[in-house]
Design a protein around this motif. Structure first.
Motif, PDB file in Angstrom:
ATOM      1  N   GLY A   9       0.826  -1.190   0.000  1.00  0.00           N
ATOM      2  CA  GLY A   9       0.000   0.000   0.000  1.00  0.00           C
ATOM      3  C   GLY A   9       0.865   1.246   0.000  1.00  0.00           C
ATOM      4  O   GLY A   9       2.089   1.181   0.204  1.00  0.00           O
ATOM      5  N   PRO A  10       0.279   2.419  -0.212  1.00  0.00           N
ATOM      6  CA  PRO A  10       1.031   3.680  -0.144  1.00  0.00           C
ATOM      7  C   PRO A  10       1.706   3.843   1.225  1.00  0.00           C
ATOM      8  O   PRO A  10       1.175   3.435   2.248  1.00  0.00           O
ATOM      9  CB  PRO A  10      -0.047   4.742  -0.365  1.00  0.00           C
ATOM     10  N   GLY A  11       2.903   4.407   1.207  1.00  0.00           N
ATOM     11  CA  GLY A  11       3.621   4.648   2.447  1.00  0.00           C
ATOM     12  C   GLY A  11       4.322   3.441   3.023  1.00  0.00           C
ATOM     13  O   GLY A  11       4.783   3.485   4.165  1.00  0.00           O
ATOM     14  N   GLU A  12       4.454   2.370   2.254  1.00  0.00           N
ATOM     15  CA  GLU A  12       5.095   1.160   2.773  1.00  0.00           C
ATOM     16  C   GLU A  12       6.482   0.919   2.192  1.00  0.00           C
ATOM     17  O   GLU A  12       7.058  -0.153   2.370  1.00  0.00           O
ATOM     18  CB  GLU A  12       4.195  -0.054   2.526  1.00  0.00           C
ATOM     19  N   ALA A  13       7.019   1.895   1.491  1.00  0.00           N
ATOM     20  CA  ALA A  13       8.382   1.788   0.953  1.00  0.00           C
ATOM     21  C   ALA A  13       8.928   3.200   0.751  1.00  0.00           C
ATOM     22  O   ALA A  13       8.189   4.191   0.794  1.00  0.00           O
ATOM     23  CB  ALA A  13       8.388   1.019  -0.364  1.00  0.00           C
ATOM     24  N   ASN A  14      10.225   3.296   0.526  1.00  0.00           N
ATOM     25  CA  ASN A  14      10.857   4.573   0.209  1.00  0.00           C
ATOM     26  C   ASN A  14      10.990   4.689  -1.297  1.00  0.00           C
ATOM     27  O   ASN A  14      11.827   4.027  -1.915  1.00  0.00           O
ATOM     28  CB  ASN A  14      12.238   4.665   0.862  1.00  0.00           C
ATOM     29  N   CYS A  15      10.136   5.502  -1.911  1.00  0.00           N
ATOM     30  CA  CYS A  15      10.208   5.751  -3.342  1.00  0.00           C
ATOM     31  C   CYS A  15       9.737   7.162  -3.623  1.00  0.00           C
ATOM     32  O   CYS A  15       9.332   7.885  -2.709  1.00  0.00           O
ATOM     33  CB  CYS A  15       9.388   4.721  -4.128  1.00  0.00           C
ATOM     34  N   ALA A  16       9.778   7.572  -4.871  1.00  0.00           N
ATOM     35  CA  ALA A  16       9.519   8.962  -5.220  1.00  0.00           C
ATOM     36  C   ALA A  16       8.124   9.420  -4.836  1.00  0.00           C
ATOM     37  O   ALA A  16       7.944  10.533  -4.336  1.00  0.00           O
ATOM     38  CB  ALA A  16       9.748   9.186  -6.711  1.00  0.00           C
ATOM     39  N   ASP A  17       7.122   8.578  -5.090  1.00  0.00           N
ATOM     40  CA  ASP A  17       5.745   8.990  -4.807  1.00  0.00           C
ATOM     41  C   ASP A  17       5.051   8.055  -3.826  1.00  0.00           C
ATOM     42  O   ASP A  17       3.827   7.996  -3.774  1.00  0.00           O
ATOM     43  CB  ASP A  17       4.935   9.094  -6.098  1.00  0.00           C
ATOM     44  N   CYS A  18       5.813   7.328  -3.004  1.00  0.00           N
ATOM     45  CA  CYS A  18       5.204   6.407  -2.043  1.00  0.00           C
ATOM     46  C   CYS A  18       4.371   7.138  -0.992  1.00  0.00           C
ATOM     47  O   CYS A  18       3.489   6.549  -0.376  1.00  0.00           O
ATOM     48  CB  CYS A  18       6.267   5.551  -1.363  1.00  0.00           C
ATOM     49  N   SER A  19       4.668   8.408  -0.779  1.00  0.00           N
ATOM     50  CA  SER A  19       3.868   9.202   0.159  1.00  0.00           C
ATOM     51  C   SER A  19       2.863  10.071  -0.566  1.00  0.00           C
ATOM     52  O   SER A  19       2.214  10.916   0.041  1.00  0.00           O
ATOM     53  CB  SER A  19       4.783  10.078   1.020  1.00  0.00           C
ATOM     54  N   GLY A  20       2.753   9.900  -1.897  1.00  0.00           N
ATOM     55  CA  GLY A  20       1.755  10.619  -2.671  1.00  0.00           C
ATOM     56  C   GLY A  20       2.243  11.859  -3.377  1.00  0.00           C
ATOM     57  O   GLY A  20       1.468  12.566  -4.006  1.00  0.00           O
ATOM     58  N   VAL A  21       3.559  12.164  -3.315  1.00  0.00           N
ATOM     59  CA  VAL A  21       4.125  13.356  -3.948  1.00  0.00           C
ATOM     60  C   VAL A  21       5.145  12.923  -4.991  1.00  0.00           C
ATOM     61  O   VAL A  21       5.977  12.054  -4.724  1.00  0.00           O
ATOM     62  CB  VAL A  21       4.801  14.280  -2.912  1.00  0.00           C
ATOM     63  N   GLY A  36      12.085  -0.585  -3.271  1.00  0.00           N
ATOM     64  CA  GLY A  36      12.374   0.790  -2.879  1.00  0.00           C
ATOM     65  C   GLY A  36      13.675   0.922  -2.099  1.00  0.00           C
ATOM     66  O   GLY A  36      14.435  -0.031  -1.933  1.00  0.00           O
ATOM     67  N   ASN A  37      13.947   2.110  -1.633  1.00  0.00           N
ATOM     68  CA  ASN A  37      15.161   2.523  -0.921  1.00  0.00           C
ATOM     69  C   ASN A  37      16.364   2.456  -1.858  1.00  0.00           C
ATOM     70  O   ASN A  37      16.771   3.474  -2.400  1.00  0.00           O
ATOM     71  CB  ASN A  37      15.370   1.733   0.356  1.00  0.00           C
ATOM     72  N   ALA A  38      16.961   1.292  -2.050  1.00  0.00           N
ATOM     73  CA  ALA A  38      18.041   1.156  -3.033  1.00  0.00           C
ATOM     74  C   ALA A  38      17.774  -0.050  -3.914  1.00  0.00           C
ATOM     75  O   ALA A  38      17.308  -1.084  -3.427  1.00  0.00           O
ATOM     76  CB  ALA A  38      19.395   1.002  -2.341  1.00  0.00           C
ATOM     77  N   GLY A  39      18.055   0.066  -5.208  1.00  0.00           N
ATOM     78  CA  GLY A  39      18.064  -1.107  -6.059  1.00  0.00           C
ATOM     79  C   GLY A  39      19.143  -2.062  -5.575  1.00  0.00           C
ATOM     80  O   GLY A  39      20.081  -1.664  -4.882  1.00  0.00           O
ATOM     81  N   GLU A  40      19.048  -3.324  -5.943  1.00  0.00           N
ATOM     82  CA  GLU A  40      19.963  -4.330  -5.400  1.00  0.00           C
ATOM     83  C   GLU A  40      20.584  -5.177  -6.510  1.00  0.00           C
ATOM     84  O   GLU A  40      19.881  -5.771  -7.331  1.00  0.00           O
ATOM     85  CB  GLU A  40      19.218  -5.229  -4.408  1.00  0.00           C
ATOM     86  N   TRP A  41      21.901  -5.230  -6.487  1.00  0.00           N
ATOM     87  CA  TRP A  41      22.622  -6.103  -7.406  1.00  0.00           C
ATOM     88  C   TRP A  41      22.262  -7.564  -7.145  1.00  0.00           C
ATOM     89  O   TRP A  41      22.131  -7.989  -5.991  1.00  0.00           O
ATOM     90  CB  TRP A  41      24.127  -5.960  -7.214  1.00  0.00           C
ATOM     91  N   VAL A  42      22.150  -8.344  -8.212  1.00  0.00           N
ATOM     92  CA  VAL A  42      22.077  -9.801  -8.104  1.00  0.00           C
ATOM     93  C   VAL A  42      23.230 -10.386  -8.916  1.00  0.00           C
ATOM     94  O   VAL A  42      23.933  -9.671  -9.638  1.00  0.00           O
ATOM     95  CB  VAL A  42      20.721 -10.350  -8.573  1.00  0.00           C
ATOM     96  N   ALA A  43      23.435 -11.684  -8.778  1.00  0.00           N
ATOM     97  CA  ALA A  43      24.636 -12.314  -9.325  1.00  0.00           C
ATOM     98  C   ALA A  43      24.601 -12.487 -10.838  1.00  0.00           C
ATOM     99  O   ALA A  43      25.651 -12.567 -11.480  1.00  0.00           O
ATOM    100  CB  ALA A  43      24.851 -13.674  -8.658  1.00  0.00           C
ATOM    101  N   ASP A  44      23.417 -12.525 -11.430  1.00  0.00           N
ATOM    102  CA  ASP A  44      23.268 -12.933 -12.827  1.00  0.00           C
ATOM    103  C   ASP A  44      23.885 -11.961 -13.834  1.00  0.00           C
ATOM    104  O   ASP A  44      23.850 -10.744 -13.635  1.00  0.00           O
ATOM    105  CB  ASP A  44      21.783 -13.069 -13.172  1.00  0.00           C
ATOM    106  N   CYS A  45      24.387 -12.522 -14.925  1.00  0.00           N
ATOM    107  CA  CYS A  45      24.740 -11.722 -16.093  1.00  0.00           C
ATOM    108  C   CYS A  45      23.458 -11.142 -16.701  1.00  0.00           C
ATOM    109  O   CYS A  45      22.359 -11.673 -16.496  1.00  0.00           O
ATOM    110  CB  CYS A  45      25.464 -12.563 -17.134  1.00  0.00           C
ATOM    111  N   TYR A  46      23.613 -10.089 -17.472  1.00  0.00           N
ATOM    112  CA  TYR A  46      22.431  -9.435 -18.034  1.00  0.00           C
ATOM    113  C   TYR A  46      21.891 -10.203 -19.232  1.00  0.00           C
ATOM    114  O   TYR A  46      22.619 -10.564 -20.152  1.00  0.00           O
ATOM    115  CB  TYR A  46      22.746  -8.011 -18.471  1.00  0.00           C
ATOM    116  N   ASN A  47      20.607 -10.456 -19.193  1.00  0.00           N
ATOM    117  CA  ASN A  47      19.839 -10.945 -20.335  1.00  0.00           C
ATOM    118  C   ASN A  47      18.561 -10.141 -20.406  1.00  0.00           C
ATOM    119  O   ASN A  47      18.020  -9.711 -19.374  1.00  0.00           O
ATOM    120  CB  ASN A  47      19.516 -12.434 -20.186  1.00  0.00           C
TER     121      ASN A  47
END
Length: 223
Positions: free
Chosen positions: A111-123, A152-163
């Protein structure tokens, strides 16, 4: 079977690695609403201003190679085999038992307000770079597996090569070690993505690139 960290690696945790290994980790591209910039004195220790340091925030401005080096150091230090999660492992942990259906990919069952993102608080984000940044790790409620900030907050690296897609990926959930291995994937969106973009965010970056919206969390295999 595998274990995965409850939070992203924090600045404070990453600093121990840098101090003990003497790793030289400099340079970072920052996100702005006007396009990427490369300010001289922004780094993993201070990724949003030239002076502010927030030890309990997730570390960003770290490359895939940096994350691999951290996992190798942590493995040697603890005697446990730490690594980056595979894309499949990361996605399973992020869904935390939720169905892999359109509702998940739209908003991650949040739901809204449950993560850190640009418009998670409605703005929205435009013109608000000074107000947009990572926040304290574990500030928001965890998912059903007890994991914080998978979205949200920070994107996270994973081990896989890009496809371009997951078609043809290993069926056993291990990391995909074929494709464009000069690039790797980050998942989960970040502090400047829109709320409805977080669950579906899957981007490729060069293994040496450092940006102020991507960090990582560690995993390890279990017997």
């Amino acid at each position: 079977p595998y274990a995965i960290a409850k939070t992203e690696v924090t600045i404070e945790q990453f600093e121990v690695f840098v101090e003990e290994t003497g790793a030289s980790i400099t340079g970072c591209t920052i996100w702005t609403t006007m396009g990427p910039e490369n300010p001289r004195r922004v780094s993993w220790k201070s990724p949003f201003t030239e002076t502010g340091v927030f030890p309990d925030h997730p570390v960003v401005c770290v490359s895939w190679d940096d994350a691999q080096a951290y996992a190798a150091w942590l493995s040697e230090k603890t005697g446990q085999a730490y690594r980056l999660p595979s894309e499949a492992e990361w996605a399973y942990a992020a869904r935390a038992g939720a169905p892999n259906d359109p509702t998940w990919w739209l908003a991650g069952y949040m739901g809204p307000g449950e993560a850190n993102c640009a418009d998670c608080s409605g703005v929205g984000p435009m013109g608000r770079e000074d107000e947009l940044s990572t926040l304290l790790a574990a500030q928001y409620i965890p998912n059903q597996f007890g994991l914080h900030d998978m979205l949200g907050n920070a994107g996270e690296w994973v081990a896989d090569c890009y496809n371009k897609s997951i078609e043809g990926a290993p069926a056993d959930g291990t990391a995909w070690q074929a494709g464009d291995c000069s690039r790797h994937i980050n998942m989960g969106g970040n502090w400047h993505e829109d709320w409805q973009s977080l669950a579906g965010q899957r981007a490729g970056l060069g293994a040496t690139q450092r940006v102020n919206d991507v960090g990582f969390r560690v995993a390890r295999s279990l017997d």
